[in-house]
Design a protein around this motif. Structure first.
Motif, PDB file in Angstrom:
ATOM      1  N   ASN A  30       0.847  -1.192   0.000  1.00 28.34           N
ATOM      2  CA  ASN A  30       0.000   0.000   0.000  1.00 28.34           C
ATOM      3  C   ASN A  30       0.884   1.244   0.000  1.00 28.34           C
ATOM      4  O   ASN A  30       1.926   1.272   0.656  1.00 28.34           O
ATOM      5  CB  ASN A  30      -0.907   0.009   1.229  1.00 28.34           C
ATOM      6  CG  ASN A  30      -2.167   0.824   1.011  1.00 28.34           C
ATOM      7  OD1 ASN A  30      -2.232   1.642   0.104  1.00 28.34           O
ATOM      8  ND2 ASN A  30      -3.161   0.615   1.856  1.00 28.34           N
ATOM      9  N   TYR A  32       0.800   5.022   0.935  1.00 32.24           N
ATOM     10  CA  TYR A  32       0.049   6.008   1.674  1.00 32.24           C
ATOM     11  C   TYR A  32       0.418   7.407   1.221  1.00 32.24           C
ATOM     12  O   TYR A  32       0.234   7.778   0.083  1.00 32.24           O
ATOM     13  CB  TYR A  32       0.285   5.827   3.173  1.00 32.24           C
ATOM     14  CG  TYR A  32      -0.183   4.504   3.709  1.00 32.24           C
ATOM     15  CD1 TYR A  32       0.722   3.567   4.210  1.00 32.24           C
ATOM     16  CD2 TYR A  32      -1.533   4.166   3.738  1.00 32.24           C
ATOM     17  CE1 TYR A  32       0.307   2.346   4.701  1.00 32.24           C
ATOM     18  CE2 TYR A  32      -1.960   2.940   4.223  1.00 32.24           C
ATOM     19  CZ  TYR A  32      -1.044   2.041   4.698  1.00 32.24           C
ATOM     20  OH  TYR A  32      -1.469   0.831   5.183  1.00 32.24           O
ATOM     21  N   ALA A  33       0.912   8.197   2.103  1.00 28.15           N
ATOM     22  CA  ALA A  33       1.235   9.591   1.798  1.00 28.15           C
ATOM     23  C   ALA A  33       2.610   9.695   1.147  1.00 28.15           C
ATOM     24  O   ALA A  33       3.430   8.772   1.209  1.00 28.15           O
ATOM     25  CB  ALA A  33       1.207  10.423   3.076  1.00 28.15           C
ATOM     26  N   THR A  52      -1.805  13.038   0.577  1.00 25.65           N
ATOM     27  CA  THR A  52      -2.220  11.852   1.324  1.00 25.65           C
ATOM     28  C   THR A  52      -2.820  10.817   0.376  1.00 25.65           C
ATOM     29  O   THR A  52      -2.956  11.044  -0.829  1.00 25.65           O
ATOM     30  CB  THR A  52      -3.260  12.236   2.376  1.00 25.65           C
ATOM     31  OG1 THR A  52      -4.438  12.724   1.709  1.00 25.65           O
ATOM     32  CG2 THR A  52      -2.730  13.315   3.310  1.00 25.65           C
ATOM     33  N   SER A  53      -3.215   9.686   0.956  1.00 21.98           N
ATOM     34  CA  SER A  53      -3.764   8.605   0.145  1.00 21.98           C
ATOM     35  C   SER A  53      -5.088   8.993  -0.495  1.00 21.98           C
ATOM     36  O   SER A  53      -5.457   8.450  -1.550  1.00 21.98           O
ATOM     37  CB  SER A  53      -3.944   7.350   0.996  1.00 21.98           C
ATOM     38  OG  SER A  53      -4.761   7.632   2.123  1.00 21.98           O
ATOM     39  N   ASP A  54      -5.813   9.919   0.119  1.00 23.04           N
ATOM     40  CA  ASP A  54      -7.096  10.336  -0.474  1.00 23.04           C
ATOM     41  C   ASP A  54      -6.950  11.576  -1.351  1.00 23.04           C
ATOM     42  O   ASP A  54      -7.945  12.151  -1.782  1.00 23.04           O
ATOM     43  CB  ASP A  54      -8.140  10.584   0.622  1.00 23.04           C
ATOM     44  CG  ASP A  54      -7.785  11.746   1.531  1.00 23.04           C
ATOM     45  OD1 ASP A  54      -8.570  12.044   2.454  1.00 23.04           O
ATOM     46  OD2 ASP A  54      -6.724  12.376   1.330  1.00 23.04           O
ATOM     47  N   ASN A  73      -1.830   6.431  -8.118  1.00 26.05           N
ATOM     48  CA  ASN A  73      -1.744   5.333  -7.165  1.00 26.05           C
ATOM     49  C   ASN A  73      -1.390   3.998  -7.803  1.00 26.05           C
ATOM     50  O   ASN A  73      -0.627   3.217  -7.256  1.00 26.05           O
ATOM     51  CB  ASN A  73      -3.056   5.208  -6.404  1.00 26.05           C
ATOM     52  CG  ASN A  73      -3.231   6.333  -5.408  1.00 26.05           C
ATOM     53  OD1 ASN A  73      -2.275   6.992  -5.026  1.00 26.05           O
ATOM     54  ND2 ASN A  73      -4.458   6.566  -4.986  1.00 26.05           N
ATOM     55  N   THR A  76       2.223   3.956  -8.206  1.00 25.78           N
ATOM     56  CA  THR A  76       3.003   4.418  -7.041  1.00 25.78           C
ATOM     57  C   THR A  76       3.948   5.530  -7.447  1.00 25.78           C
ATOM     58  O   THR A  76       5.141   5.509  -7.106  1.00 25.78           O
ATOM     59  CB  THR A  76       3.772   3.252  -6.383  1.00 25.78           C
ATOM     60  OG1 THR A  76       4.715   2.703  -7.307  1.00 25.78           O
ATOM     61  CG2 THR A  76       2.828   2.196  -5.889  1.00 25.78           C
ATOM     62  N   ASP A  98       5.599   7.101   2.062  1.00 28.84           N
ATOM     63  CA  ASP A  98       5.092   6.342   3.208  1.00 28.84           C
ATOM     64  C   ASP A  98       4.362   5.124   2.650  1.00 28.84           C
ATOM     65  O   ASP A  98       3.276   5.264   2.077  1.00 28.84           O
ATOM     66  CB  ASP A  98       4.150   7.215   4.021  1.00 28.84           C
ATOM     67  CG  ASP A  98       3.554   6.508   5.214  1.00 28.84           C
ATOM     68  OD1 ASP A  98       2.600   7.061   5.803  1.00 28.84           O
ATOM     69  OD2 ASP A  98       4.009   5.401   5.559  1.00 28.84           O
ATOM     70  N   VAL A  99       4.966   3.954   2.774  1.00 31.11           N
ATOM     71  CA  VAL A  99       4.394   2.756   2.179  1.00 31.11           C
ATOM     72  C   VAL A  99       4.321   1.630   3.185  1.00 31.11           C
ATOM     73  O   VAL A  99       5.051   1.621   4.183  1.00 31.11           O
ATOM     74  CB  VAL A  99       5.210   2.287   0.946  1.00 31.11           C
ATOM     75  CG1 VAL A  99       5.339   3.388  -0.083  1.00 31.11           C
ATOM     76  CG2 VAL A  99       6.591   1.784   1.365  1.00 31.11           C
ATOM     77  N   ARG A 106       6.011  -0.987   7.912  1.00 33.42           N
ATOM     78  CA  ARG A 106       5.812   0.416   7.560  1.00 33.42           C
ATOM     79  C   ARG A 106       6.851   1.234   8.313  1.00 33.42           C
ATOM     80  O   ARG A 106       6.777   1.357   9.531  1.00 33.42           O
ATOM     81  CB  ARG A 106       4.396   0.861   7.920  1.00 33.42           C
ATOM     82  CG  ARG A 106       4.030   2.265   7.455  1.00 33.42           C
ATOM     83  CD  ARG A 106       2.575   2.575   7.771  1.00 33.42           C
ATOM     84  NE  ARG A 106       2.185   3.905   7.315  1.00 33.42           N
ATOM     85  CZ  ARG A 106       0.961   4.409   7.485  1.00 33.42           C
ATOM     86  NH1 ARG A 106       0.031   3.695   8.101  1.00 33.42           N
ATOM     87  NH2 ARG A 106       0.676   5.627   7.044  1.00 33.42           N
TER      88      ARG A 106
END
Length: 122
Positions: A30, A32-33, A52-54, A73, A76, A98-99, A106
């Protein structure tokens, strides 16, 4: 292993534009940010922009309205579009990702790339 690599730096005249790319690769579960930092010669590293992820973004006051951070995304990959560049934007630009790895790790301070040089000069 996770690798982060930046690209797209170079020499540009004041008022010009550059687009930096940051790609995270390896065993990533995943993404993330992510954030872009920069460090001018003789100065401390400073935060430029975050995403951020969103897709929520944040910028340093010095680059608001000129820089845009975005991400893909599925790939990546994070970008930093830099417009209306000034001499004070000169420095080495670093990406931090940040993954979450595929084995569930993490890292607290994220993963850093080696940086890419941006020089704004006439």
């Amino acid at each position: 292993q996770v690798q982060v690599v930046e690209s797209g730096g170079g020499l540009v005249q004041p008022g010009g534009s550059l687009r930096l790319s940051c790609t995270a690769s390896g065993r990533i579960f995943n993404f993330y940010a992510a954030a872009w930092y920069r460090q001018a010669s003789g100065k401390q590293r400073e935060l430029v922009a975050t995403i951020t992820s969103d897709g929520t973004t944040n910028y340093a006051d010095s680059v608001k309205g000129r820089f845009t951070i975005s991400r893909e995304n599925a790939k990546t990959t994070v970008y930093l579009q830099m417009n209306s560049l000034k001499s004070e934007d000169t420095g080495v630009y670093y990406c931090n990702a940040d993954v979450l790895t595929s084995w569930g790790y993490r890292r607290e301070d994220g993963y850093w790339g080696p940086g890419t040089q941006v020089t704004v000069s006439s």
